[in-house]
Design a protein around this motif. Structure first.
Motif, PDB file in Angstrom:
ATOM      1  N   ASP A  80       1.123 -14.306 -10.889  1.00 51.56           N
ATOM      2  CA  ASP A  80       0.305 -13.484 -10.004  1.00 51.56           C
ATOM      3  C   ASP A  80      -0.279 -14.381  -8.917  1.00 51.56           C
ATOM      4  N   LEU A  81      -0.021 -14.055  -7.661  1.00 55.17           N
ATOM      5  CA  LEU A  81      -0.546 -14.837  -6.543  1.00 55.17           C
ATOM      6  C   LEU A  81      -1.885 -14.251  -6.110  1.00 55.17           C
ATOM      7  N   ASN A  82      -2.915 -15.084  -6.103  1.00 58.67           N
ATOM      8  CA  ASN A  82      -4.270 -14.613  -5.805  1.00 58.67           C
ATOM      9  C   ASN A  82      -4.566 -14.733  -4.317  1.00 58.67           C
ATOM     10  N   PHE A  83      -4.666 -13.582  -3.656  1.00 58.86           N
ATOM     11  CA  PHE A  83      -5.131 -13.502  -2.277  1.00 58.86           C
ATOM     12  C   PHE A  83      -6.373 -12.612  -2.211  1.00 58.86           C
ATOM     13  N   GLY A  84      -7.143 -12.620  -3.299  1.00 59.36           N
ATOM     14  CA  GLY A  84      -8.312 -11.757  -3.367  1.00 59.36           C
ATOM     15  C   GLY A  84      -9.622 -12.491  -3.520  1.00 59.36           C
ATOM     16  N   VAL A 122       6.947 -11.796  -9.829  1.00 62.75           N
ATOM     17  CA  VAL A 122       5.793 -12.246  -9.055  1.00 62.75           C
ATOM     18  C   VAL A 122       5.036 -11.023  -8.557  1.00 62.75           C
ATOM     19  N   THR A 123       3.729 -11.033  -8.732  1.00 63.68           N
ATOM     20  CA  THR A 123       2.877  -9.975  -8.190  1.00 63.68           C
ATOM     21  C   THR A 123       1.845 -10.605  -7.264  1.00 63.68           C
ATOM     22  N   VAL A 124       1.212  -9.756  -6.465  1.00 63.02           N
ATOM     23  CA  VAL A 124       0.210 -10.203  -5.496  1.00 63.02           C
ATOM     24  C   VAL A 124      -1.074  -9.422  -5.712  1.00 63.02           C
ATOM     25  N   LYS A 125      -2.191 -10.141  -5.748  1.00 64.71           N
ATOM     26  CA  LYS A 125      -3.507  -9.505  -5.794  1.00 64.71           C
ATOM     27  C   LYS A 125      -4.216  -9.803  -4.484  1.00 64.71           C
ATOM     28  N   MET A 126      -4.845  -8.777  -3.889  1.00 67.33           N
ATOM     29  CA  MET A 126      -5.507  -8.973  -2.609  1.00 67.33           C
ATOM     30  C   MET A 126      -6.681  -8.019  -2.448  1.00 67.33           C
ATOM     31  N   ARG A 127      -7.430  -8.218  -1.365  1.00 67.27           N
ATOM     32  CA  ARG A 127      -8.522  -7.327  -0.982  1.00 67.27           C
ATOM     33  C   ARG A 127      -8.127  -6.542   0.273  1.00 67.27           C
ATOM     34  N   HIS A 155      -7.934  -4.813  -4.639  1.00 58.53           N
ATOM     35  CA  HIS A 155      -9.360  -4.635  -4.879  1.00 58.53           C
ATOM     36  C   HIS A 155      -9.917  -3.923  -3.658  1.00 58.53           C
ATOM     37  N   GLY A 156     -10.524  -2.767  -3.881  1.00 60.74           N
ATOM     38  CA  GLY A 156     -10.973  -1.935  -2.781  1.00 60.74           C
ATOM     39  C   GLY A 156     -12.251  -2.408  -2.115  1.00 60.74           C
ATOM     40  N   ARG A 157     -12.382  -3.694  -1.871  1.00 60.88           N
ATOM     41  CA  ARG A 157     -13.491  -4.271  -1.118  1.00 60.88           C
ATOM     42  C   ARG A 157     -12.939  -5.311  -0.149  1.00 60.88           C
ATOM     43  N   THR A 158     -13.684  -5.590   0.911  1.00 58.36           N
ATOM     44  CA  THR A 158     -13.351  -6.696   1.782  1.00 58.36           C
ATOM     45  C   THR A 158     -13.968  -7.978   1.238  1.00 58.36           C
ATOM     46  N   PRO A 182       5.222  -0.586  -7.281  1.00 61.57           N
ATOM     47  CA  PRO A 182       3.981  -0.192  -7.944  1.00 61.57           C
ATOM     48  C   PRO A 182       2.743  -0.805  -7.282  1.00 61.57           C
ATOM     49  N   VAL A 183       1.692   0.002  -7.225  1.00 60.02           N
ATOM     50  CA  VAL A 183       0.396  -0.420  -6.700  1.00 60.02           C
ATOM     51  C   VAL A 183      -0.637  -0.272  -7.807  1.00 60.02           C
ATOM     52  N   LEU A 184      -1.386  -1.321  -8.063  1.00 63.69           N
ATOM     53  CA  LEU A 184      -2.435  -1.308  -9.074  1.00 63.69           C
ATOM     54  C   LEU A 184      -3.788  -1.313  -8.387  1.00 63.69           C
ATOM     55  N   GLY A 185      -4.729  -0.522  -8.904  1.00 65.58           N
ATOM     56  CA  GLY A 185      -6.050  -0.416  -8.307  1.00 65.58           C
ATOM     57  C   GLY A 185      -7.070  -1.258  -9.032  1.00 65.58           C
ATOM     58  N   ASN A 186      -7.962  -1.874  -8.275  1.00 69.09           N
ATOM     59  CA  ASN A 186      -8.996  -2.745  -8.829  1.00 69.09           C
ATOM     60  C   ASN A 186     -10.312  -2.447  -8.128  1.00 69.09           C
TER      61      ASN A 186
END
Length: 353
Positions: A80-84, A122-127, A155-158, A182-186
């Motif tokens: 998981d690549l962290n861009f959040g 590979v997945t991506v996490k972001m804001r 993640h639904g925040r800036t 797929p889109v995952l909500g956080n």
């Protein structure tokens, strides 16, 4: 969730319910340089499958080398690549939630990681973006999809919001509508029913839980029941919470290999476990200063095991709830979103949040 989602806490959560449990954030430079602390963070239980590793990096070449190392040495089953991450020490280097603004650099990192990963997903996490004037999530999601990632979590925040206010679930719905993967909500998943509402409102394919599980590993039992369509929810009394606290401390001691240090690591969890329960301030303070399992046992024995779960805390935020603020960025970072150069000194040499 730096300092939280180590091997001990992941095992505890798995004992309560199903899920994909991701390790603490590992920096790619520290990984390729085999930093001892970082290599220790890569530990997984023998029965932990899939092994999910979260990586953070800014230099596409170093990120690709780290991913290649993961594959060649069979270190994980999922990356998981962290861009959040919104913390200043990360964003002021151009990393975390600041990076997708430089969309060409973001594409180089993600595409390089996917190519290096080969068969490993590979997945991506972001804001949503840096702030309301610099939103990036739809474009970044499309770039990640084109690069071949398996899924994107939003993640639904800036970054500017940090952990304040309410998460924008409408943004999750917008991203879901824009992508085919797929889109995952956080964001603001405090209870299992929040997860059901998020999926219903946004069309998300699943949810990502962060602060909601702090001091509540049984949340994953609730999530399992909820997504199975079952109504039962776990509301442990104080005796049951005490048993979970003891198990958590025991697992930390086992992982650390040193009782005083394992107990010291456990201390930060005490307030989360006891939130809302009728426990006096002196006893809380003593529990937050333990140095041995025997001391913990003695203090837990002073709790009222019959005290019911404090229902008034259901749905309340846990962990950090700081105020919004200006995002620390490299000088001139916002001037040219097309720039794809790596900022000087961007890569962090140690892991964590």
């Amino acid at each position: 969730m730096a300092g939280i989602t180590n091997i001990a806490f992941r095992k505890l959560c798995r004992e309560h319910g199903a899920g994909l449990y991701v390790c603490e954030m590992v920096t790619t430079r520290a990984l390729v340089e085999r930093n001892p602390k970082t290599m220790r963070m890569l530990a997984f239980s023998a029965d932990e499958r899939p092994r999910s590793l979260q990586l953070y990096g800014i230099d596409p070449e170093i990120v690709a080398r780290a991913v290649r190392m993961v594959v060649d040495e069979n270190l994980a089953d999922h990356i998981d690549l962290n861009f959040g991450c919104p913390v200043p020490k990360v964003t002021r280097k151009g990393g975390g939630s600041a990076l997708p603004w430089r969309h060409r650099l973001f594409e180089r990192i993600v595409r390089g990681a996917v190519e290096a990963a080969e068969h490993v997903p590979v997945t991506v996490k972001m804001r949503k973006g840096i702030d309301d004037d610099h939103l990036t999530y739809v474009r970044a999601g499309l770039i990640a999809q084109e690069a071949g990632v398996a899924a994107v979590a939003l993640h639904g925040r800036t970054a500017a919001q940090r952990y304040s206010g309410r998460a924008d679930w409408d943004a999750i719905a917008d991203l879901k509508a824009a992508l085919e993967i797929p889109v995952l909500g956080n964001g603001d998943i405090w209870e299992a029913d929040d997860a059901l509402r998020m999926v219903e409102q946004t069309g998300a394919d699943g949810v990502v839980v962060g602060r909601g599980c702090l001091g509540r590993p049984w949340l994953f039992a609730d999530l399992t029941a909820a997504f199975d369509g079952r109504p039962e929810r776990v509301l442990p009394n104080l005796g049951e919470v005490a048993a979970t606290m003891r198990r958590h401390a025991e697992l930390l001691v086992e992982w650390v290999g040193d009782e005083p240090h394992g107990c010291a690591d456990f201390r930060k969890h005490v307030a989360w476990y006891l939130k809302g329960f009728p426990v006096g301030s002196e006893l809380r303070q003593r529990l937050a200063m333990i140095s041995s399992l025997m001391e913990l046992d003695d203090l837990l024995g002073k709790l009222d095991p019959a005290a019911p779960y404090p229902r008034e805390t259901l749905g309340q935020p846990r962990g950090r709830t700081n105020s919004p603020g200006k995002v620390a960025l490299p000088e001139g970072w916002l001037d040219d979103p097309d720039a794809d150069g790596v900022p000087d000194g961007a890569e962090l040499a140690d892991s964590g949040g």
